[in-house]
Design an enzyme around this catalytic site. Sequence first.
Site, PDB file in Angstrom:
ATOM      1  CG  LEU A 145      -1.802   1.174   1.499  1.00 41.26           C
ATOM      2  CD1 LEU A 145      -2.848   1.296   0.389  1.00 41.26           C
ATOM      3  CD2 LEU A 145      -2.530   1.042   2.854  1.00 41.26           C
ATOM      4  CB  SER A 150       0.813   7.929   0.025  1.00 39.82           C
ATOM      5  OG  SER A 150       1.197   6.815  -0.738  1.00 39.82           O
ATOM      6  CD1 TRP A 176       7.498   3.043   3.376  1.00 40.98           C
ATOM      7  CD2 TRP A 176       9.553   2.486   4.033  1.00 40.98           C
ATOM      8  NE1 TRP A 176       8.182   4.204   3.623  1.00 40.98           N
ATOM      9  CE2 TRP A 176       9.447   3.887   4.026  1.00 40.98           C
ATOM     10  CE3 TRP A 176      10.765   1.891   4.414  1.00 40.98           C
ATOM     11  CZ2 TRP A 176      10.504   4.718   4.385  1.00 40.98           C
ATOM     12  CZ3 TRP A 176      11.811   2.713   4.768  1.00 40.98           C
ATOM     13  CH2 TRP A 176      11.672   4.103   4.753  1.00 40.98           C
ATOM     14  CB  ILE A 177       6.581  -3.946  -0.015  1.00 41.37           C
ATOM     15  CG1 ILE A 177       5.988  -2.658  -0.619  1.00 41.37           C
ATOM     16  CG2 ILE A 177       5.587  -5.110  -0.058  1.00 41.37           C
ATOM     17  CD1 ILE A 177       4.936  -1.938   0.243  1.00 41.37           C
ATOM     18  CB  THR A 178       6.686  -6.532   5.306  1.00 41.18           C
ATOM     19  OG1 THR A 178       6.891  -5.358   6.066  1.00 41.18           O
ATOM     20  CG2 THR A 178       7.068  -7.753   6.137  1.00 41.18           C
ATOM     21  CD  GLU A 261     -10.233  -8.348  10.091  1.00 38.77           C
ATOM     22  OE1 GLU A 261      -9.613  -9.196   9.438  1.00 38.77           O
ATOM     23  OE2 GLU A 261     -11.469  -8.325  10.192  1.00 38.77           O
ATOM     24  CD  GLU A 383       0.021  -4.252   9.726  1.00 38.25           C
ATOM     25  OE1 GLU A 383      -1.127  -4.306  10.167  1.00 38.25           O
ATOM     26  OE2 GLU A 383       0.677  -5.236   9.354  1.00 38.25           O
TER      27      GLU A 383
HETATM   28  C1  LIG Z   1      10.073  -1.959   8.313  1.00 38.61           C
HETATM   29  C2  LIG Z   1       8.843  -1.448   7.654  1.00 38.61           C
HETATM   30  C3  LIG Z   1       7.953  -2.351   7.083  1.00 38.61           C
HETATM   31  C4  LIG Z   1       6.816  -1.879   6.430  1.00 38.61           C
HETATM   32  N1  LIG Z   1       5.973  -2.781   5.809  1.00 38.61           N
HETATM   33  C5  LIG Z   1       4.972  -2.302   5.016  1.00 38.61           C
HETATM   34  C6  LIG Z   1       4.217  -3.192   4.191  1.00 38.61           C
HETATM   35  O1  LIG Z   1       4.407  -4.405   4.207  1.00 38.61           O
HETATM   36  N2  LIG Z   1       3.259  -2.671   3.381  1.00 38.61           N
HETATM   37  C7  LIG Z   1       3.007  -1.328   3.335  1.00 38.61           C
HETATM   38  O2  LIG Z   1       2.131  -0.919   2.571  1.00 38.61           O
HETATM   39  N3  LIG Z   1       3.701  -0.453   4.107  1.00 38.61           N
HETATM   40  C8  LIG Z   1       4.684  -0.911   4.943  1.00 38.61           C
HETATM   41  N4  LIG Z   1       5.409  -0.043   5.714  1.00 38.61           N
HETATM   42  C9  LIG Z   1       5.118   1.383   5.662  1.00 38.61           C
HETATM   43  C10 LIG Z   1       4.527   1.905   6.960  1.00 38.61           C
HETATM   44  O3  LIG Z   1       3.221   1.461   7.122  1.00 38.61           O
HETATM   45  C11 LIG Z   1       4.664   3.431   6.954  1.00 38.61           C
HETATM   46  O4  LIG Z   1       6.043   3.716   7.101  1.00 38.61           O
HETATM   47  C12 LIG Z   1       3.854   4.081   8.043  1.00 38.61           C
HETATM   48  O5  LIG Z   1       2.486   3.991   7.756  1.00 38.61           O
HETATM   49  C13 LIG Z   1       4.231   5.553   8.232  1.00 38.61           C
HETATM   50  O6  LIG Z   1       4.239   6.242   7.022  1.00 38.61           O
HETATM   51  P1  LIG Z   1       5.507   7.174   6.654  1.00 38.61           P
HETATM   52  O7  LIG Z   1       6.727   6.355   6.833  1.00 38.61           O
HETATM   53  O8  LIG Z   1       5.253   7.748   5.324  1.00 38.61           O
HETATM   54  O9  LIG Z   1       5.495   8.297   7.767  1.00 38.61           O
HETATM   55  P2  LIG Z   1       4.642   9.656   7.726  1.00 38.61           P
HETATM   56  O10 LIG Z   1       3.235   9.358   7.362  1.00 38.61           O
HETATM   57  O11 LIG Z   1       5.385  10.659   6.920  1.00 38.61           O
HETATM   58  O12 LIG Z   1       4.693  10.066   9.255  1.00 38.61           O
HETATM   59  C14 LIG Z   1       5.795  10.750   9.838  1.00 38.61           C
HETATM   60  C15 LIG Z   1       5.377  11.233  11.224  1.00 38.61           C
HETATM   61  O13 LIG Z   1       4.273  12.159  11.087  1.00 38.61           O
HETATM   62  C16 LIG Z   1       3.222  11.750  11.945  1.00 38.61           C
HETATM   63  N5  LIG Z   1       1.936  12.078  11.318  1.00 38.61           N
HETATM   64  C17 LIG Z   1       1.568  11.921  10.022  1.00 38.61           C
HETATM   65  N6  LIG Z   1       0.299  12.312   9.849  1.00 38.61           N
HETATM   66  C18 LIG Z   1      -0.161  12.719  11.056  1.00 38.61           C
HETATM   67  C19 LIG Z   1      -1.389  13.235  11.539  1.00 38.61           C
HETATM   68  N7  LIG Z   1      -2.450  13.410  10.723  1.00 38.61           N
HETATM   69  N8  LIG Z   1      -1.487  13.566  12.864  1.00 38.61           N
HETATM   70  C20 LIG Z   1      -0.440  13.390  13.698  1.00 38.61           C
HETATM   71  N9  LIG Z   1       0.756  12.908  13.290  1.00 38.61           N
HETATM   72  C21 LIG Z   1       0.885  12.565  11.997  1.00 38.61           C
HETATM   73  C22 LIG Z   1       3.386  10.242  12.068  1.00 38.61           C
HETATM   74  O14 LIG Z   1       2.737   9.747  13.252  1.00 38.61           O
HETATM   75  C23 LIG Z   1       4.894  10.110  12.133  1.00 38.61           C
HETATM   76  O15 LIG Z   1       5.334  10.316  13.444  1.00 38.61           O
HETATM   77  C24 LIG Z   1       6.535  -0.498   6.400  1.00 38.61           C
HETATM   78  C25 LIG Z   1       7.434   0.404   6.991  1.00 38.61           C
HETATM   79  C26 LIG Z   1       8.581  -0.054   7.594  1.00 38.61           C
HETATM   80  C27 LIG Z   1       9.533   0.943   8.187  1.00 38.61           C
END
Ligand SMILES: Cc1cc2nc3c(=O)[nH]c(=O)nc-3n(C[C@H](O)[C@H](O)[C@H](O)COP(=O)(O)OP(=O)(O)OC[C@H]3O[C@@H](n4cnc5c(N)ncnc54)[C@H](O)[C@@H]3O)c2cc1C
Length: 399
Positions: A145, A150, A176-178, A261, A383
């Site tokens: 995703l 995003s 970031w896809i696990t 979930e 997540e």
């Molecule tokens: C090791 C790892 C494995 C992953 N595996 C997957 C996967 O398998 N599939 C997948 O799709 N994704 C995966 N992800 C992605 C993960 O879900 C995202 O990194 C996560 O959702 C945060 O998004 P971002 O990194 O863009 O941070 P950002 O969205 O840029 O957030 C940065 C900071 O801003 C804060 N923030 C953002 N918006 C708000 C708000 N409205 N109010 C308050 N604070 C806010 C956040 O809490 C955070 O502290 C993985 C990430 C990692 C690091």
Amino acid sequence: MSEFGVGPLVVGSYSFPVTQPALTSLTDDEVLFRSSVYEFADRDIRPLVRTMDDEAKIPRDLIDRLFDLGVMGVEIPDEFSGSGATFFHSVLAVEALSRVDPSVGVLVDVHNTLVINALLRWGSEQQKRTILPRLAEKTVGAYALSEAGSGSDAFALTTRATTRGSDFVLNGRKLWITNGNEADLFIVFANVNPDAGYRGITAFLIERGTTGFTIGKKEDKLGIRASSTCELIFEDCAVAADRVLGEVGKGYKVAIETLNEGRIGIGAQMLGLAHGALDHAVSYTKERKQFGHAIASFQGVQFQLARAAMEIEAARLLVYNAARLRDAGRPFLQEAAMCKLFASEVAERVTSLAVNLFGGNGFVKDYPVEKLFRDAKIGQIYEGTSNLQLQTIAKQLLS
Ligand SMILES: Cc1cc2nc3c(=O)[nH]c(=O)nc-3n(C[C@H](O)[C@H](O)[C@H](O)COP(=O)(O)OP(=O)(O)OC[C@H]3O[C@@H](n4cnc5c(N)ncnc54)[C@H](O)[C@@H]3O)c2cc1C
């Protein structure tokens, strides 16, 4: 007396049978399942943990043994070669594996609570018949995703699916896809109609090896290093219409419902991780002597261990409650957010304590707790970050 050793509740002249088990009382089958997964983890995974972390890789042979163990198709019905068990069993498996290695825990978690879960709910009969047996027997799944632009704002994704006849052509990049390195089946979210905003988002089932689909950079991470985290690249990648999961334009529902979930699984990962760190801290403090005594004999140390045990128990109650609500078909959105938020905070605190209690040995790779300390951090990020969990809880509270 009820089977849980509790007598009937008597109020005035009424006698109510007490039939609700404690959240942590498990059926015989659940006890057996959890202990067999933990025994496997202790025997077959523990000796590999350090090497897997150093080499940032889970060997294929170990993944094959996870399939043999039956933890790669927990909720898949028997007719599709799965274990035919419950979501709660998946949570028990992730907890038991993560007590030994949270990297293995997350591989199993994403495969079960996101990928299989999405197929069970949204898959067509033909997709279930052809894909579920593979996911139960040998094919690892991944869930794509997030993108560079995003993450928390997941529906701002820019991967585009354009129509070509009745088929689709994908262009874009996922980040970031696990399981990116191990997976052969990817659930990929792309927008078929950006003008419709999130209502254009559609989920696709894409196989490794599809022309126009390549795996990009593998991330070099702080923690859960053995779990692969990869970029996915789509360049004119043609996908047949029968590979749409659910309906065109309903991918946002697939994403929301599976992630609601899935985050219970991350709660379970963090719970197992914290429990593993406490196991190490208890053994070490009973062995290590200072001032002529085991450091566990000092009340200051005992109180810290006691607090950690209490926090882990509280996290377990939240995780099990959310999972049981989900299996019972009852609302669990707030409970899932709470369990992930709380369990990930507990994991950070308990692993930090474990490092402290190991002293200098806590800071070096020869002992297991520095790894668990590094592993714990991800629980507050993926997540849905902790802020996003707080947002979900606050929304429910104020609605
Ligand atoms: C090791 C790892 C494995 C992953 N595996 C997957 C996967 O398998 N599939 C997948 O799709 N994704 C995966 N992800 C992605 C993960 O879900 C995202 O990194 C996560 O959702 C945060 O998004 P971002 O990194 O863009 O941070 P950002 O969205 O840029 O957030 C940065 C900071 O801003 C804060 N923030 C953002 N918006 C708000 C708000 N409205 N109010 C308050 N604070 C806010 C956040 O809490 C955070 O502290 C993985 C990430 C990692 C690091």
